[in-house]
Scaffold this motif. Structure first.
Motif, PDB file in Angstrom:
ATOM      1  N   LYS A 190      31.284  33.148  45.559  1.00 29.47           N
ATOM      2  CA  LYS A 190      32.098  33.027  44.348  1.00 29.47           C
ATOM      3  C   LYS A 190      31.586  33.885  43.193  1.00 29.47           C
ATOM      4  N   VAL A 191      30.421  34.473  43.366  1.00 29.49           N
ATOM      5  CA  VAL A 191      29.811  35.251  42.285  1.00 29.49           C
ATOM      6  C   VAL A 191      30.713  36.418  41.882  1.00 29.49           C
ATOM      7  N   SER A 204      27.155  31.339  32.113  1.00 27.62           N
ATOM      8  CA  SER A 204      26.031  32.244  31.829  1.00 27.62           C
ATOM      9  C   SER A 204      24.854  31.969  32.755  1.00 27.62           C
ATOM     10  N   ALA A 205      24.560  30.710  32.994  1.00 26.04           N
ATOM     11  CA  ALA A 205      23.437  30.363  33.868  1.00 26.04           C
ATOM     12  C   ALA A 205      23.693  30.845  35.299  1.00 26.04           C
ATOM     13  N   LEU A 206      24.911  30.663  35.789  1.00 27.12           N
ATOM     14  CA  LEU A 206      25.222  31.117  37.148  1.00 27.12           C
ATOM     15  C   LEU A 206      25.159  32.634  37.259  1.00 27.12           C
ATOM     16  N   ILE A 207      25.704  33.328  36.278  1.00 28.00           N
ATOM     17  CA  ILE A 207      25.655  34.796  36.288  1.00 28.00           C
ATOM     18  C   ILE A 207      24.205  35.269  36.247  1.00 28.00           C
ATOM     19  N   PHE A 242      38.196  31.844  27.008  1.00 27.04           N
ATOM     20  CA  PHE A 242      37.284  31.443  28.085  1.00 27.04           C
ATOM     21  C   PHE A 242      37.834  30.235  28.828  1.00 27.04           C
ATOM     22  N   GLN A 243      38.281  29.227  28.098  1.00 30.82           N
ATOM     23  CA  GLN A 243      38.809  28.009  28.733  1.00 30.82           C
ATOM     24  C   GLN A 243      40.004  28.316  29.628  1.00 30.82           C
ATOM     25  N   MET A 244      40.825  29.261  29.209  1.00 28.37           N
ATOM     26  CA  MET A 244      42.016  29.600  29.989  1.00 28.37           C
ATOM     27  C   MET A 244      41.673  30.404  31.247  1.00 28.37           C
ATOM     28  N   LEU A 245      40.647  31.229  31.199  1.00 29.29           N
ATOM     29  CA  LEU A 245      40.396  32.175  32.285  1.00 29.29           C
ATOM     30  C   LEU A 245      39.166  31.883  33.143  1.00 29.29           C
ATOM     31  N   ALA A 246      38.279  31.023  32.697  1.00 32.22           N
ATOM     32  CA  ALA A 246      37.051  30.767  33.465  1.00 32.22           C
ATOM     33  C   ALA A 246      37.365  29.966  34.723  1.00 32.22           C
ATOM     34  N   PRO A 247      36.812  30.398  35.846  1.00 32.35           N
ATOM     35  CA  PRO A 247      37.065  29.664  37.096  1.00 32.35           C
ATOM     36  C   PRO A 247      36.215  28.408  37.224  1.00 32.35           C
ATOM     37  N   TYR A 248      36.663  27.514  38.056  1.00 24.21           N
ATOM     38  CA  TYR A 248      35.924  26.314  38.458  1.00 24.21           C
ATOM     39  C   TYR A 248      35.633  25.346  37.324  1.00 24.21           C
ATOM     40  N   GLY A 249      36.319  25.467  36.201  1.00 22.87           N
ATOM     41  CA  GLY A 249      36.100  24.560  35.086  1.00 22.87           C
ATOM     42  C   GLY A 249      34.716  24.678  34.471  1.00 22.87           C
ATOM     43  N   LEU A 250      34.112  25.853  34.577  1.00 24.66           N
ATOM     44  CA  LEU A 250      32.763  26.055  34.039  1.00 24.66           C
ATOM     45  C   LEU A 250      32.792  26.150  32.521  1.00 24.66           C
TER      46      LEU A 250
END
Length: 152
Positions: free
Chosen positions: A115-116, A52-55, A38-46
């Motif tokens: 960005k979604v 999860s909240a944004l999705i 997740f840390q390697m692939l998640a955008p925007y440093g989320l």
């Protein structure tokens, strides 16, 4: 406080308990591997909770913080912190609820709505990479079992 193990005698030769066979241990190791991916692939440093909240907010549309927390499986304190950090980053906004002026309604900030799709693509890539060691059938089985054990 007495535990269920208080009456059991376990000696050094007892092979019934193997750490590598315990569900909690395996879930923790799997979670650590997933977190690294997740840390390697998640955008925007989320963080995972922010992601999860944004999705969930994208799926629900405008909603209260309380509803977002319930629907994203986060307790009151966690969702408050997540929302505060996402608001500080300008990714979500709060507006008065037109039905109840005492409440706020959260939504994704207009400049971040585009960005979604990238979030969905990243989420799929993260899941794909996490499940990579498994066959397609094993992936389906694991997902079904995790849903069952999670009560979903």
């Amino acid at each position: 406080m007495e535990t269920a193990l208080a009456d059991d005698t376990i000696d050094a030769t007892d092979q019934a308990y193997v750490l590598e066979d315990q569900v909690g241990y395996l879930i923790r190791l799997s979670g650590q591997r997933h977190a690294t991916i997740f840390q390697m692939l998640a955008p925007y440093g989320l963080t995972p909770t922010q992601f999860s909240a944004l999705i969930r907010l994208a799926q629900l549309g405008p909603c209260s913080q309380n509803e977002l927390g319930r629907r994203a499986a986060m307790d009151v304190a966690t969702i408050k912190g997540v929302v505060d950090r996402l608001r500080d980053r300008g990714m979500i906004i709060a507006a008065p609820d037109p039905k109840d002026k005492r409440r706020s309604v959260l939504s994704i900030a207009p400049e971040h709505v585009g960005k979604v799709d990238q979030l969905y693509r990243a989420g799929l890539a993260i899941s794909r990479e996490t499940m990579k060691p498994l066959s397609a059938a094993e992936q389906k089985t694991l997902t079904a079992l995790l849903r069952k054990i999670s009560g979903l």
